[in-house]
Motif scaffolding. Structure first.
Motif, mmCIF file in Angstrom:
data_model
loop_
_atom_site.group_PDB
_atom_site.id
_atom_site.type_symbol
_atom_site.label_atom_id
_atom_site.label_comp_id
_atom_site.label_asym_id
_atom_site.label_seq_id
_atom_site.Cartn_x
_atom_site.Cartn_y
_atom_site.Cartn_z
ATOM 1 N N THR A 208 20.575 -5.156 -1.331
ATOM 2 C CA THR A 208 20.028 -6.274 -2.102
ATOM 3 C C THR A 208 19.422 -5.761 -3.404
ATOM 4 O O THR A 208 19.645 -6.334 -4.479
ATOM 5 C CB THR A 208 18.967 -7.033 -1.286
ATOM 6 O OG1 THR A 208 19.613 -7.759 -0.247
ATOM 7 C CG2 THR A 208 18.196 -8.022 -2.156
ATOM 8 N N ILE A 209 18.671 -4.687 -3.330
ATOM 9 C CA ILE A 209 18.071 -4.122 -4.548
ATOM 10 C C ILE A 209 19.153 -3.632 -5.499
ATOM 11 O O ILE A 209 19.107 -3.897 -6.712
ATOM 12 C CB ILE A 209 17.114 -2.970 -4.198
ATOM 13 C CG1 ILE A 209 15.965 -3.489 -3.325
ATOM 14 C CG2 ILE A 209 16.557 -2.327 -5.471
ATOM 15 C CD1 ILE A 209 15.046 -2.405 -2.807
ATOM 16 N N LEU A 210 20.146 -2.958 -4.969
ATOM 17 C CA LEU A 210 21.236 -2.449 -5.816
ATOM 18 C C LEU A 210 21.984 -3.593 -6.495
ATOM 19 O O LEU A 210 22.294 -3.527 -7.686
ATOM 20 C CB LEU A 210 22.204 -1.607 -4.984
ATOM 21 C CG LEU A 210 21.662 -0.293 -4.409
ATOM 22 C CD1 LEU A 210 22.700 0.358 -3.512
ATOM 23 C CD2 LEU A 210 21.247 0.666 -5.524
ATOM 24 N N SER A 211 22.246 -4.658 -5.752
ATOM 25 C CA SER A 211 22.985 -5.780 -6.330
ATOM 26 C C SER A 211 22.153 -6.517 -7.376
ATOM 27 O O SER A 211 22.693 -6.999 -8.381
ATOM 28 C CB SER A 211 23.445 -6.745 -5.232
ATOM 29 O OG SER A 211 22.341 -7.324 -4.575
ATOM 30 N N LEU A 212 20.846 -6.603 -7.165
ATOM 31 C CA LEU A 212 19.978 -7.239 -8.158
ATOM 32 C C LEU A 212 19.992 -6.476 -9.479
ATOM 33 O O LEU A 212 19.789 -7.067 -10.538
ATOM 34 C CB LEU A 212 18.543 -7.316 -7.626
ATOM 35 C CG LEU A 212 18.265 -8.409 -6.588
ATOM 36 C CD1 LEU A 212 16.905 -8.198 -5.941
ATOM 37 C CD2 LEU A 212 18.340 -9.783 -7.235
ATOM 38 N N CYS A 213 20.224 -5.193 -9.406
ATOM 39 C CA CYS A 213 20.254 -4.367 -10.616
ATOM 40 C C CYS A 213 21.647 -4.301 -11.229
ATOM 41 O O CYS A 213 21.931 -3.451 -12.078
ATOM 42 C CB CYS A 213 19.747 -2.961 -10.286
ATOM 43 S SG CYS A 213 18.042 -2.951 -9.719
ATOM 44 N N GLU A 214 22.515 -5.206 -10.764
ATOM 45 C CA GLU A 214 23.862 -5.357 -11.317
ATOM 46 C C GLU A 214 24.687 -4.080 -11.192
ATOM 47 O O GLU A 214 25.480 -3.735 -12.068
ATOM 48 C CB GLU A 214 23.795 -5.811 -12.781
ATOM 49 C CG GLU A 214 23.109 -7.153 -12.957
ATOM 50 C CD GLU A 214 23.053 -7.610 -14.397
ATOM 51 O OE1 GLU A 214 23.365 -6.818 -15.292
ATOM 52 O OE2 GLU A 214 22.703 -8.779 -14.610
ATOM 53 N N VAL A 215 24.489 -3.404 -10.092
ATOM 54 C CA VAL A 215 25.328 -2.236 -9.792
ATOM 55 C C VAL A 215 26.672 -2.757 -9.295
ATOM 56 O O VAL A 215 26.741 -3.728 -8.564
ATOM 57 C CB VAL A 215 24.650 -1.361 -8.721
ATOM 58 C CG1 VAL A 215 25.571 -0.220 -8.296
ATOM 59 C CG2 VAL A 215 23.352 -0.803 -9.245
ATOM 60 N N SER A 216 27.734 -2.091 -9.708
ATOM 61 C CA SER A 216 29.063 -2.544 -9.285
ATOM 62 C C SER A 216 29.202 -2.431 -7.780
ATOM 63 O O SER A 216 28.509 -1.654 -7.120
ATOM 64 C CB SER A 216 30.150 -1.694 -9.961
ATOM 65 O OG SER A 216 30.110 -0.364 -9.489
ATOM 66 N N GLU A 217 30.122 -3.210 -7.228
ATOM 67 C CA GLU A 217 30.337 -3.202 -5.784
ATOM 68 C C GLU A 217 30.669 -1.806 -5.279
ATOM 69 O O GLU A 217 30.343 -1.453 -4.149
ATOM 70 C CB GLU A 217 31.479 -4.160 -5.421
ATOM 71 C CG GLU A 217 31.156 -5.624 -5.605
ATOM 72 C CD GLU A 217 30.125 -6.124 -4.605
ATOM 73 O OE1 GLU A 217 30.091 -5.608 -3.491
ATOM 74 O OE2 GLU A 217 29.354 -7.025 -4.967
ATOM 75 N N VAL A 218 31.286 -0.987 -6.094
ATOM 76 C CA VAL A 218 31.655 0.370 -5.695
ATOM 77 C C VAL A 218 30.405 1.170 -5.328
ATOM 78 O O VAL A 218 30.426 2.010 -4.427
ATOM 79 C CB VAL A 218 32.433 1.085 -6.826
ATOM 80 C CG1 VAL A 218 32.669 2.548 -6.489
ATOM 81 C CG2 VAL A 218 33.753 0.376 -7.083
ATOM 82 N N ASN A 219 29.300 0.901 -6.012
ATOM 83 C CA ASN A 219 28.087 1.667 -5.797
ATOM 84 C C ASN A 219 27.206 1.119 -4.675
ATOM 85 O O ASN A 219 26.221 1.751 -4.310
ATOM 86 C CB ASN A 219 27.268 1.728 -7.101
ATOM 87 C CG ASN A 219 27.921 2.615 -8.127
ATOM 88 O OD1 ASN A 219 28.508 3.625 -7.797
ATOM 89 N ND2 ASN A 219 27.840 2.214 -9.382
ATOM 90 N N LEU A 220 27.549 -0.054 -4.148
ATOM 91 C CA LEU A 220 26.822 -0.549 -3.002
ATOM 92 C C LEU A 220 27.160 0.303 -1.785
ATOM 93 O O LEU A 220 28.223 0.919 -1.715
ATOM 94 C CB LEU A 220 27.159 -2.017 -2.737
ATOM 95 C CG LEU A 220 26.752 -3.013 -3.826
ATOM 96 C CD1 LEU A 220 27.088 -4.433 -3.383
ATOM 97 C CD2 LEU A 220 25.275 -2.903 -4.153
ATOM 98 N N ILE A 221 26.257 0.357 -0.843
ATOM 99 C CA ILE A 221 26.452 1.197 0.325
ATOM 100 C C ILE A 221 27.391 0.484 1.287
ATOM 101 O O ILE A 221 27.093 -0.620 1.743
ATOM 102 C CB ILE A 221 25.121 1.517 1.013
ATOM 103 C CG1 ILE A 221 24.161 2.179 0.026
ATOM 104 C CG2 ILE A 221 25.328 2.417 2.221
ATOM 105 C CD1 ILE A 221 22.738 2.285 0.515
ATOM 106 N N PRO A 222 28.532 1.059 1.593
ATOM 107 C CA PRO A 222 29.509 0.375 2.441
ATOM 108 C C PRO A 222 29.038 0.272 3.890
ATOM 109 O O PRO A 222 28.192 1.021 4.344
ATOM 110 C CB PRO A 222 30.749 1.264 2.350
ATOM 111 C CG PRO A 222 30.213 2.627 2.028
ATOM 112 C CD PRO A 222 29.004 2.391 1.157
#
Length: 205
Positions: free
Chosen positions: A191-205
């Protein structure tokens, strides 16, 4: 990006430095300003939670988002499981797109269980780790209770102290060890990563 994180107390505050370091390694220049707000017991419920969230999202120093992080086990029967806790917090706050409910199941100490070898060293005990995945350790003998028990039966001859020992357990640890074993922790960080507009690639799978 400014994010307020509502937490229950001292144990979660001990988590803040390791979370900050983990996020910095992934976000770099997009690192948000995080503010942990502790309620010394449990976060508010119902109308009090709604008012707290709305106050944080408005005004001169408003936050862009508010994350609530509660235990499922709060000493009451408010929540049946993580899904129930998140659904109830969402209902209490209302349809607010900048509010993100999260939970530790059953309590925050579940996220410490993956570092059992460190817990053993601090407690001076060879007591074996609880069986199963950390977030599946149940209400009858919650993660916090398990950690308290190993300290009280270990040669350290003292009880578990949430502030001191949570910090010591987490010090210099690789947070991905816990993330890979704890889906609710992974969801919270994503959630924090997505709020910072990190690309989906950088989200934790």
């Amino acid at each position: 990006m400014r994010i307020a994180i509502l937490v229950e107390g001292a144990t979660e505050k001990a988590f803040e430095p390791i979370l900050q370091e983990f996020l910095k390694s992934r976000l770099q220049q997009k690192m948000p300003k995080l503010k942990f707000i502790s309620y010394d017991g449990r976060i508010p419920k119902k109308e009090k939670l709604k008012r707290s969230v709305e106050n944080l999202l408005t005004g001169k120093d408003a936050f862009n988002a508010v994350i609530a992080l509660t235990d499922v086990y709060t000493g009451t029967n408010d929540f049946q499981d993580a899904a129930d806790a998140k659904a109830k917090m969402t209902d209490w706050v209302g349809n607010n797109p900048n509010f993100y409910p999260h939970t530790a199941q059953h309590d925050f100490e579940a996220w410490l269980l993956p570092y059992w070898s460190t817990i053993q060293k601090l407690a001076k005990s060879n007591k074996s780790a609880p069986r199963g995945l950390p977030e599946q350790v149940n209400h009858d003998s919650s993660p916090a209770y398990r950690i308290k028990a190993i300290f009280e039966t270990g040669k350290c001859q003292r009880s578990y102290n949430k502030i001191r020992d949570a910090s010591a357990i987490l010090k210099n640890q690789d947070l991905m060890v816990s993330v890979n074993l704890c889906p609710e922790l992974k969801a919270f960080i994503n959630t924090i990563l997505s709020l910072c507009e990190v690309s989906e690639v950088n989200l934790i799978p």
